[in-house]
Design an enzyme around this catalytic site. Structure first.
Site, PDB file in Angstrom:
ATOM      1  N   HIS A  57     -55.268  13.036  45.923  1.00  0.00           N
ATOM      2  CA  HIS A  57     -54.865  13.535  45.020  1.00  0.00           C
ATOM      3  C   HIS A  57     -55.687  12.934  43.640  1.00  0.00           C
ATOM      4  O   HIS A  57     -55.736  11.826  43.618  1.00  0.00           O
ATOM      5  CB  HIS A  57     -53.367  13.234  44.514  1.00  0.00           C
ATOM      6  CG  HIS A  57     -52.459  14.018  45.538  1.00  0.00           C
ATOM      7  ND1 HIS A  57     -50.993  13.910  45.283  1.00  0.00           N
ATOM      8  CD2 HIS A  57     -52.744  14.777  46.697  1.00  0.00           C
ATOM      9  CE1 HIS A  57     -50.580  14.722  46.381  1.00  0.00           C
ATOM     10  NE2 HIS A  57     -51.350  15.009  46.975  1.00  0.00           N
ATOM     11  N   TYR A 185     -43.683  13.212  38.173  1.00  0.00           N
ATOM     12  CA  TYR A 185     -42.661  11.952  37.546  1.00  0.00           C
ATOM     13  C   TYR A 185     -42.078  12.633  36.378  1.00  0.00           C
ATOM     14  O   TYR A 185     -42.413  13.210  35.535  1.00  0.00           O
ATOM     15  CB  TYR A 185     -43.300  10.760  37.117  1.00  0.00           C
ATOM     16  CG  TYR A 185     -43.882  10.050  37.996  1.00  0.00           C
ATOM     17  CD1 TYR A 185     -43.513   8.827  38.619  1.00  0.00           C
ATOM     18  CD2 TYR A 185     -45.207  10.326  38.770  1.00  0.00           C
ATOM     19  CE1 TYR A 185     -43.954   7.851  39.662  1.00  0.00           C
ATOM     20  CE2 TYR A 185     -45.947   9.190  39.465  1.00  0.00           C
ATOM     21  CZ  TYR A 185     -45.216   8.153  40.087  1.00  0.00           C
ATOM     22  OH  TYR A 185     -45.545   7.489  41.009  1.00  0.00           O
ATOM     23  N   PRO A 276     -40.502   0.775  42.663  1.00  0.00           N
ATOM     24  CA  PRO A 276     -41.298   1.696  43.197  1.00  0.00           C
ATOM     25  C   PRO A 276     -42.184   2.627  42.215  1.00  0.00           C
ATOM     26  O   PRO A 276     -42.918   3.547  42.598  1.00  0.00           O
ATOM     27  CB  PRO A 276     -40.622   2.595  44.085  1.00  0.00           C
ATOM     28  CG  PRO A 276     -39.095   2.336  43.573  1.00  0.00           C
ATOM     29  CD  PRO A 276     -39.159   1.072  42.888  1.00  0.00           C
ATOM     30  N   LYS A 280     -46.840   0.312  43.600  1.00  0.00           N
ATOM     31  CA  LYS A 280     -47.569  -0.699  43.763  1.00  0.00           C
ATOM     32  C   LYS A 280     -47.847  -1.823  45.130  1.00  0.00           C
ATOM     33  O   LYS A 280     -48.380  -2.387  45.484  1.00  0.00           O
ATOM     34  CB  LYS A 280     -47.869  -1.478  42.635  1.00  0.00           C
ATOM     35  CG  LYS A 280     -48.496  -1.083  41.507  1.00  0.00           C
ATOM     36  CD  LYS A 280     -50.046  -1.136  41.538  1.00  0.00           C
ATOM     37  CE  LYS A 280     -50.419  -0.006  40.619  1.00  0.00           C
ATOM     38  NZ  LYS A 280     -51.270   1.205  41.349  1.00  0.00           N
ATOM     39  N   TYR A 368     -52.592   2.913  37.236  1.00  0.00           N
ATOM     40  CA  TYR A 368     -52.060   3.705  38.618  1.00  0.00           C
ATOM     41  C   TYR A 368     -52.854   3.615  39.756  1.00  0.00           C
ATOM     42  O   TYR A 368     -52.466   3.495  40.756  1.00  0.00           O
ATOM     43  CB  TYR A 368     -51.750   4.988  38.266  1.00  0.00           C
ATOM     44  CG  TYR A 368     -50.912   5.825  38.987  1.00  0.00           C
ATOM     45  CD1 TYR A 368     -49.495   5.700  39.023  1.00  0.00           C
ATOM     46  CD2 TYR A 368     -51.353   6.744  40.096  1.00  0.00           C
ATOM     47  CE1 TYR A 368     -48.694   6.520  39.779  1.00  0.00           C
ATOM     48  CE2 TYR A 368     -50.363   7.331  40.930  1.00  0.00           C
ATOM     49  CZ  TYR A 368     -49.081   7.193  40.739  1.00  0.00           C
ATOM     50  OH  TYR A 368     -48.331   7.629  41.433  1.00  0.00           O
TER      51      TYR A 368
HETATM   52  C1  PHB Z   1     -43.328   8.235  47.686  1.00  0.00           C
HETATM   53  O1  PHB Z   1     -44.132   9.246  47.885  1.00  0.00           O
HETATM   54  O2  PHB Z   1     -42.761   7.669  48.264  1.00  0.00           O
HETATM   55  C2  PHB Z   1     -43.658   7.591  46.399  1.00  0.00           C
HETATM   56  C3  PHB Z   1     -44.510   8.376  45.499  1.00  0.00           C
HETATM   57  C4  PHB Z   1     -44.753   7.804  43.950  1.00  0.00           C
HETATM   58  C5  PHB Z   1     -44.083   6.451  43.853  1.00  0.00           C
HETATM   59  C6  PHB Z   1     -43.153   6.035  44.501  1.00  0.00           C
HETATM   60  C7  PHB Z   1     -42.903   6.619  45.889  1.00  0.00           C
HETATM   61  O3  PHB Z   1     -44.202   6.170  42.441  1.00  0.00           O
END
Ligand code: PHB
Length: 373
Positions: A57, A185, A276, A280, A368
């Protein structure tokens, strides 16, 4: 991963795992790999399936006020991320280790560690019904936040830094194609939501929930209703499907400092936890053991402790950067119980700045993708 890297350096290791092989390869965790993590796995010869199945991505979506924005990670940093489940990494590593006939023992219920200052540490446990004793040069606690190794640092030799957030994440795995090409997000007044994926056929979704919530409080209809509301955006639809896995995890931050004492080292979640939100956790763990493998190899080759002595200070620089970023992103995206309308407007102003300022977007992007200096 550490055992695998050490083997490549000609250093012998024994891995003791409390859980079954089946449990560790099925436990669903996060799934965002930084480019540096992908490079480390690939260079170590365990990146073949990742290269075939990982989803690269080049950006992430940020959704608020019912509108979509995109942070172009690749354009801003020159780097992309790869979506590949943490348990898939674990699966690949276990296969690689067992193919080499490595001493990786599962289902060891009673691992005991004796790490006296000044003498060699010793590990004991029951393997396939028989007692096993390992006299070690070094012990590395890769046993997670709830593991036993951290408690073997002398109490006066380290400090614990804690932060708890007043909410948790409910995560589900859905048998349905993802509804967007990238991770999204979402900041919504009812709380945070996240759209992610594991493959072209499996969607991964998260919802902010209360810290004390149990899964009983979240029947399927409530989960879908909240996801539709919080992820809503004009012309976009979330595809539903059978929920094949679900779990609730509280958000916390934690750092053990220093991450070593004598011959005992800590790596990954045993030493540090991040919420999460910034994805990281796994990336920090891989960076820890990549550094440690190099330092241990240097010790065996040249009997030089300089790399080992620098392990904790170097790791903690990276860890605290990730702590700051994960805290900041968590604060930006969640609804806090003590927030009033002022806090809400301030949060939206911060999000707007992110979408209008290249400098602000670059700051997020470089953290990120793991490129922050
Ligand atoms: C996930 O795909 O499990 C995932 C993606 C982004 C995050 C946390 C978990 O910030």
């Amino acid at each position: 991963m550490l055992s695998h890297l050490l083997d490549r350096e000609g250093v012998e290791s024994v891995v003791l795992e409390k859980h079954s092989r089946d449990y560790v390869v099925h436990r669903v965790r996060a799934g965002v790999l930084e480019a540096g993590t992908v490079a480390t796995l690939t260079a170590a010869g365990v990146g073949d399936r990742l290269a075939r199945e990982g989803l690269v991505h080049r950006g992430i979506g940020i959704r608020f006020d019912g509108r979509d924005h995109r942070i172009d990670l690749a354009e801003l940093t020159g780097k992309a991320i790869t979506i590949y489940g943490q348990q898939e990494v674990v699966k690949d590593l276990i296969e690689a280790r067992l193919a080499r006939g490595a001493a990786v023992h599962f289902d060891v219920p009673d691992v005991r560690l004796d790490a006296p200052s000044g003498s060699r540490p010793r590990l004991e446990g029951t393997v396939s019904g028989r007692p096993l004793v390992v006299e070690c040069d070094f012990v590395v606690g890769c046993d997670g936040f709830h593991g036993i190794s951290r408690d073997h640092l002398p109490p006066t030799a380290w400090h614990a830094y804690h932060h708890e957030y007043p909410f948790a994440w409910l995560g589900i795995l859905v048998q349905a194609p993802p509804s967007a090409a990238e991770v999204i997000y979402a900041n919504h007044e009812r709380g945070f939501a996240l759209h992610s994926m594991r493959s072209p056929a499996i969607t991964r979704l998260y919802l902010q929930c209360d810290r004390g919530d149990s899964l009983d409080a979240w029947p399927d209809e409530r989960i879908w209703s909240e996801l539709h509301t919080r992820l809503a955006s004009a012309g976009w639809r979330l595809t539903e499907g059978p929920i094949i896995e679900r779990g609730i995890a509280p958000l916390r931050s934690f750092v053990a400092e220093p991450m070593q004492h004598g011959s005992l080292f800590l790596a990954g979640d045993a030493a540090h936890i991040v919420p999460p939100t910034g994805a990281k956790g796994l990336n920090l763990a891989i960076a820890d053991v990549a550094a440690l493998a190099g330092s241990l190899a240097e010790w065996y080759r040249h009997r030089s402790r300089s790399g080992l002595d620098d392990y904790s200070p170097a790791a903690l620089r990276r860890v605290w950067r990730a702590q700051a970023f994960s805290y900041q992103l968590t604060s930006l995206l969640h609804r806090f119980p003590d927030h009033d309308q002022y806090d809400r407007r301030r949060q939206l102003a911060e999000l707007q700045y992110l979408t209008r300022s290249r400098a602000a977007a670059t700051a997020l992007a470089e953290n990120y993708v793991g490129a922050a200096p």
